[in-house]
Design a protein around this motif. Sequence first.
Motif, PDB file in Angstrom:
ATOM      1  N   MET A   1       0.838  -1.175   0.000  1.00 35.12           N
ATOM      2  CA  MET A   1       0.000   0.000   0.000  1.00 35.12           C
ATOM      3  C   MET A   1       0.885   1.242   0.000  1.00 35.12           C
ATOM      4  O   MET A   1       1.909   1.270   0.659  1.00 35.12           O
ATOM      5  N   ILE A   2       0.470   2.239  -0.748  1.00 36.76           N
ATOM      6  CA  ILE A   2       1.188   3.511  -0.824  1.00 36.76           C
ATOM      7  C   ILE A   2       0.362   4.525  -0.045  1.00 36.76           C
ATOM      8  O   ILE A   2      -0.790   4.795  -0.383  1.00 36.76           O
ATOM      9  N   ARG A   3       0.941   5.094   1.003  1.00 40.67           N
ATOM     10  CA  ARG A   3       0.206   6.000   1.885  1.00 40.67           C
ATOM     11  C   ARG A   3       0.624   7.446   1.688  1.00 40.67           C
ATOM     12  O   ARG A   3       1.805   7.748   1.627  1.00 40.67           O
ATOM     13  N   GLY A   4      -0.363   8.316   1.625  1.00 43.04           N
ATOM     14  CA  GLY A   4      -0.144   9.748   1.614  1.00 43.04           C
ATOM     15  C   GLY A   4      -0.815  10.350   2.829  1.00 43.04           C
ATOM     16  O   GLY A   4      -1.212   9.641   3.758  1.00 43.04           O
ATOM     17  N   GLU A   5      -0.963  11.670   2.840  1.00 42.09           N
ATOM     18  CA  GLU A   5      -1.621  12.331   3.968  1.00 42.09           C
ATOM     19  C   GLU A   5      -3.129  12.101   3.961  1.00 42.09           C
ATOM     20  O   GLU A   5      -3.732  11.855   5.004  1.00 42.09           O
ATOM     21  N   LYS A   6      -3.756  12.223   2.775  1.00 43.05           N
ATOM     22  CA  LYS A   6      -5.210  12.093   2.665  1.00 43.05           C
ATOM     23  C   LYS A   6      -5.652  10.777   2.042  1.00 43.05           C
ATOM     24  O   LYS A   6      -6.757  10.323   2.294  1.00 43.05           O
ATOM     25  N   VAL A   7      -4.812  10.215   1.173  1.00 40.24           N
ATOM     26  CA  VAL A   7      -5.227   9.042   0.408  1.00 40.24           C
ATOM     27  C   VAL A   7      -4.182   7.939   0.463  1.00 40.24           C
ATOM     28  O   VAL A   7      -3.023   8.183   0.795  1.00 40.24           O
TER      29      VAL A   7
ATOM     30  N   TYR B 240       5.514   6.600  -7.254  1.00 38.83           N
ATOM     31  CA  TYR B 240       5.598   5.140  -7.324  1.00 38.83           C
ATOM     32  C   TYR B 240       6.229   4.697  -8.648  1.00 38.83           C
ATOM     33  O   TYR B 240       7.118   3.834  -8.668  1.00 38.83           O
ATOM     34  N   LEU B 241       5.790   5.281  -9.749  1.00 39.23           N
ATOM     35  CA  LEU B 241       6.324   4.889 -11.059  1.00 39.23           C
ATOM     36  C   LEU B 241       7.803   5.210 -11.178  1.00 39.23           C
ATOM     37  O   LEU B 241       8.576   4.406 -11.714  1.00 39.23           O
ATOM     38  N   PHE B 242       8.238   6.358 -10.669  1.00 35.40           N
ATOM     39  CA  PHE B 242       9.664   6.704 -10.706  1.00 35.40           C
ATOM     40  C   PHE B 242      10.497   5.741  -9.856  1.00 35.40           C
ATOM     41  O   PHE B 242      11.619   5.416 -10.200  1.00 35.40           O
ATOM     42  N   LYS B 243       9.939   5.271  -8.745  1.00 38.14           N
ATOM     43  CA  LYS B 243      10.674   4.348  -7.872  1.00 38.14           C
ATOM     44  C   LYS B 243      10.690   2.926  -8.414  1.00 38.14           C
ATOM     45  O   LYS B 243      11.567   2.138  -8.076  1.00 38.14           O
ATOM     46  N   THR B 244       9.719   2.599  -9.261  1.00 39.90           N
ATOM     47  CA  THR B 244       9.542   1.219  -9.708  1.00 39.90           C
ATOM     48  C   THR B 244      10.135   0.936 -11.075  1.00 39.90           C
ATOM     49  O   THR B 244      10.619  -0.164 -11.325  1.00 39.90           O
ATOM     50  N   TYR B 245      10.120   1.916 -11.963  1.00 39.58           N
ATOM     51  CA  TYR B 245      10.534   1.706 -13.356  1.00 39.58           C
ATOM     52  C   TYR B 245      11.654   2.671 -13.744  1.00 39.58           C
ATOM     53  O   TYR B 245      11.697   3.792 -13.254  1.00 39.58           O
ATOM     54  N   PRO B 246      12.550   2.237 -14.655  1.00 41.90           N
ATOM     55  CA  PRO B 246      13.649   3.110 -15.102  1.00 41.90           C
ATOM     56  C   PRO B 246      13.153   4.112 -16.152  1.00 41.90           C
ATOM     57  O   PRO B 246      13.460   3.990 -17.344  1.00 41.90           O
ATOM     58  N   ILE B 247      12.368   5.074 -15.711  1.00 43.02           N
ATOM     59  CA  ILE B 247      11.781   6.067 -16.604  1.00 43.02           C
ATOM     60  C   ILE B 247      12.246   7.461 -16.197  1.00 43.02           C
ATOM     61  O   ILE B 247      12.655   7.683 -15.049  1.00 43.02           O
ATOM     62  N   MET B 248      12.178   8.380 -17.123  1.00 41.00           N
ATOM     63  CA  MET B 248      12.523   9.771 -16.857  1.00 41.00           C
ATOM     64  C   MET B 248      11.272  10.647 -16.768  1.00 41.00           C
ATOM     65  O   MET B 248      11.305  11.729 -16.206  1.00 41.00           O
ATOM     66  N   ARG B 249      10.128  10.138 -17.295  1.00 37.39           N
ATOM     67  CA  ARG B 249       8.970  11.000 -17.495  1.00 37.39           C
ATOM     68  C   ARG B 249       7.673  10.273 -17.148  1.00 37.39           C
ATOM     69  O   ARG B 249       7.474   9.116 -17.498  1.00 37.39           O
TER      70      ARG B 249
END
Length: 173
Positions: A1-7, A115-124
Amino acid sequence: MIRGEKVCLRPLRRSDLDFLHTYANDPEFEGEYNNFGLKRDRHLLAAFEEDGLLNARFGNLVVTTSDDQFLGTVSYHPQRYGPEASTAYNIGISLAPEQRGKGYGSEAQKLLADYLFKTYPIMRVEATTDITNIAEQRTLEKAGFTREGVLRKAQWRSGDWHDMVLYSKIRGE
Protein backbone atom coordinates in the motif's frame (compact mmCIF):
# COMPACT_ATOMS: atom_id res chain seq x y z
CA MET A 1 0.00 0.00 0.00
CA ILE A 2 1.19 3.51 -0.82
CA ARG A 3 0.21 6.00 1.88
CA GLY A 4 -0.14 9.75 1.61
CA GLU A 5 -1.62 12.33 3.97
CA LYS A 6 -5.21 12.09 2.66
CA VAL A 7 -5.23 9.04 0.41
CA CYS A 8 -3.76 5.60 -0.06
CA LEU A 9 -3.16 3.67 -3.28
CA ARG A 10 -3.49 -0.08 -3.19
CA PRO A 11 -3.81 -2.97 -5.64
CA LEU A 12 -7.30 -4.07 -6.60
CA ARG A 13 -8.85 -6.85 -4.59
CA ARG A 14 -11.34 -9.36 -5.94
CA SER A 15 -13.94 -7.70 -3.68
CA ASP A 16 -13.42 -4.41 -5.58
CA LEU A 17 -14.47 -5.89 -8.92
CA ASP A 18 -18.22 -5.95 -8.25
CA PHE A 19 -18.07 -2.37 -7.07
CA LEU A 20 -16.10 -1.26 -10.15
CA HIS A 21 -18.42 -3.16 -12.50
CA THR A 22 -21.40 -1.41 -10.91
CA TYR A 23 -19.91 1.93 -11.96
CA ALA A 24 -18.38 0.82 -15.28
CA ASN A 25 -21.30 2.11 -17.37
CA ASP A 26 -22.48 4.85 -15.02
CA PRO A 27 -22.12 8.19 -16.84
CA GLU A 28 -22.20 10.14 -13.56
CA PHE A 29 -19.28 8.15 -12.12
CA GLU A 30 -17.27 8.24 -15.35
CA GLY A 31 -18.04 11.93 -15.79
CA GLU A 32 -17.94 13.96 -18.94
CA TYR A 33 -14.24 13.34 -19.58
CA ASN A 34 -13.93 9.59 -18.94
CA ASN A 35 -16.94 8.29 -20.84
CA PHE A 36 -15.68 6.34 -23.86
CA GLY A 37 -18.70 4.16 -24.54
CA LEU A 38 -20.25 1.10 -22.97
CA LYS A 39 -18.05 -1.60 -21.48
CA ARG A 40 -18.78 -5.33 -21.41
CA ASP A 41 -20.17 -6.71 -18.20
CA ARG A 42 -17.36 -8.20 -16.11
CA HIS A 43 -14.71 -6.74 -18.43
CA LEU A 44 -12.16 -6.49 -15.60
CA LEU A 45 -12.39 -10.08 -14.37
CA ALA A 46 -10.10 -11.76 -16.93
CA ALA A 47 -7.39 -9.11 -16.56
CA PHE A 48 -7.65 -9.31 -12.77
CA GLU A 49 -7.31 -13.10 -12.90
CA GLU A 50 -4.17 -12.76 -15.04
CA ASP A 51 -2.16 -10.33 -12.91
CA GLY A 52 -4.38 -8.27 -10.65
CA LEU A 53 -4.38 -5.39 -13.17
CA LEU A 54 -0.91 -4.46 -12.04
CA ASN A 55 2.04 -4.90 -14.40
CA ALA A 56 4.39 -2.84 -16.59
CA ARG A 57 1.92 -2.78 -19.54
CA PHE A 58 -1.05 -1.49 -17.58
CA GLY A 59 -1.68 -0.76 -13.95
CA ASN A 60 -4.84 0.04 -12.07
CA LEU A 61 -4.80 0.96 -8.38
CA VAL A 62 -7.63 1.79 -6.00
CA VAL A 63 -7.60 5.21 -4.32
CA THR A 64 -8.89 5.04 -0.74
CA THR A 65 -8.91 7.01 2.48
CA SER A 66 -6.68 5.77 5.29
CA ASP A 67 -9.63 3.69 6.60
CA ASP A 68 -10.07 2.04 3.16
CA GLN A 69 -13.10 4.07 1.99
CA PHE A 70 -13.25 3.83 -1.83
CA LEU A 71 -12.56 7.14 -3.58
CA GLY A 72 -11.79 5.99 -7.13
CA THR A 73 -8.98 4.55 -9.23
CA VAL A 74 -5.75 5.63 -10.85
CA SER A 75 -4.18 3.90 -13.84
CA TYR A 76 -1.04 3.98 -15.93
CA HIS A 77 0.23 2.64 -19.23
CA PRO A 78 3.50 3.00 -21.15
CA GLN A 79 3.91 5.68 -23.80
CA ARG A 80 6.79 4.99 -26.14
CA TYR A 81 8.94 7.63 -27.76
CA GLY A 82 11.26 5.86 -30.16
CA PRO A 83 13.19 2.80 -28.96
CA GLU A 84 12.18 0.58 -26.06
CA ALA A 85 14.40 2.53 -23.66
CA SER A 86 12.47 5.74 -24.36
CA THR A 87 9.38 4.90 -22.35
CA ALA A 88 7.26 7.25 -20.26
CA TYR A 89 4.14 6.39 -18.32
CA ASN A 90 0.82 8.08 -18.99
CA ILE A 91 -1.49 8.25 -15.97
CA GLY A 92 -5.21 8.75 -15.47
CA ILE A 93 -7.69 9.08 -12.63
CA SER A 94 -11.38 8.45 -11.99
CA LEU A 95 -12.85 9.64 -8.70
CA ALA A 96 -16.39 9.07 -7.48
CA PRO A 97 -18.44 12.25 -8.08
CA GLU A 98 -18.94 12.89 -4.36
CA GLN A 99 -15.15 12.69 -3.78
CA ARG A 100 -14.11 15.30 -6.35
CA GLY A 101 -12.88 18.74 -5.31
CA LYS A 102 -11.45 17.58 -1.96
CA GLY A 103 -7.75 17.41 -2.90
CA TYR A 104 -7.73 13.64 -3.25
CA GLY A 105 -6.92 13.73 -6.98
CA SER A 106 -3.75 15.79 -6.74
CA GLU A 107 -2.34 13.66 -3.94
CA ALA A 108 -3.28 10.40 -5.67
CA GLN A 109 -1.59 11.47 -8.92
CA LYS A 110 1.50 12.69 -7.09
CA LEU A 111 1.73 9.36 -5.22
CA LEU A 112 1.28 7.43 -8.46
CA ALA A 113 4.02 9.41 -10.25
CA ASP A 114 6.38 8.87 -7.29
CA TYR A 115 5.60 5.14 -7.32
CA LEU A 116 6.32 4.89 -11.06
CA PHE A 117 9.66 6.70 -10.71
CA LYS A 118 10.67 4.35 -7.87
CA THR A 119 9.54 1.22 -9.71
CA TYR A 120 10.53 1.71 -13.36
CA PRO A 121 13.65 3.11 -15.10
CA ILE A 122 11.78 6.07 -16.60
CA MET A 123 12.52 9.77 -16.86
CA ARG A 124 8.97 11.00 -17.50
CA VAL A 125 5.39 10.59 -16.26
CA GLU A 126 2.71 12.35 -18.26
CA ALA A 127 -1.01 12.96 -18.27
CA THR A 128 -3.46 14.45 -20.72
CA THR A 129 -6.82 16.01 -20.07
CA ASP A 130 -9.49 17.73 -22.11
CA ILE A 131 -8.75 21.39 -22.74
CA THR A 132 -12.04 22.29 -21.04
CA ASN A 133 -11.30 20.20 -17.91
CA ILE A 134 -9.95 23.09 -15.86
CA ALA A 135 -10.37 21.23 -12.54
CA GLU A 136 -8.06 18.40 -13.69
CA GLN A 137 -5.54 20.88 -15.09
CA ARG A 138 -5.34 22.55 -11.66
CA THR A 139 -5.12 19.13 -10.00
CA LEU A 140 -2.17 18.09 -12.16
CA GLU A 141 -0.38 21.38 -11.46
CA LYS A 142 -0.91 20.89 -7.69
CA ALA A 143 0.58 17.39 -8.11
CA GLY A 144 3.75 18.93 -9.57
CA PHE A 145 3.09 18.41 -13.28
CA THR A 146 4.05 21.03 -15.87
CA ARG A 147 1.80 22.03 -18.74
CA GLU A 148 3.60 21.36 -22.02
CA GLY A 149 1.09 22.19 -24.71
CA VAL A 150 -2.09 21.35 -26.57
CA LEU A 151 -2.64 18.21 -28.64
CA ARG A 152 -5.13 19.41 -31.23
CA LYS A 153 -8.13 17.16 -31.91
CA ALA A 154 -6.32 14.22 -30.27
CA GLN A 155 -9.22 12.41 -28.59
CA TRP A 156 -12.48 11.04 -29.98
CA ARG A 157 -15.16 11.14 -27.30
CA SER A 158 -18.91 11.73 -27.23
CA GLY A 159 -19.23 12.01 -31.00
CA ASP A 160 -16.55 14.64 -31.60
CA TRP A 161 -12.80 15.27 -31.59
CA HIS A 162 -11.41 17.11 -28.56
CA ASP A 163 -8.23 19.07 -27.91
CA MET A 164 -6.14 17.71 -25.05
CA VAL A 165 -3.64 19.44 -22.76
CA LEU A 166 -0.39 17.54 -22.14
CA TYR A 167 1.27 17.64 -18.73
CA SER A 168 4.49 15.98 -17.54
CA LYS A 169 6.60 15.42 -14.50
CA ILE A 170 10.30 14.63 -14.93
CA ARG A 171 12.28 12.44 -12.52
CA GLY A 172 13.68 14.68 -9.77
CA GLU A 173 11.01 17.39 -10.06
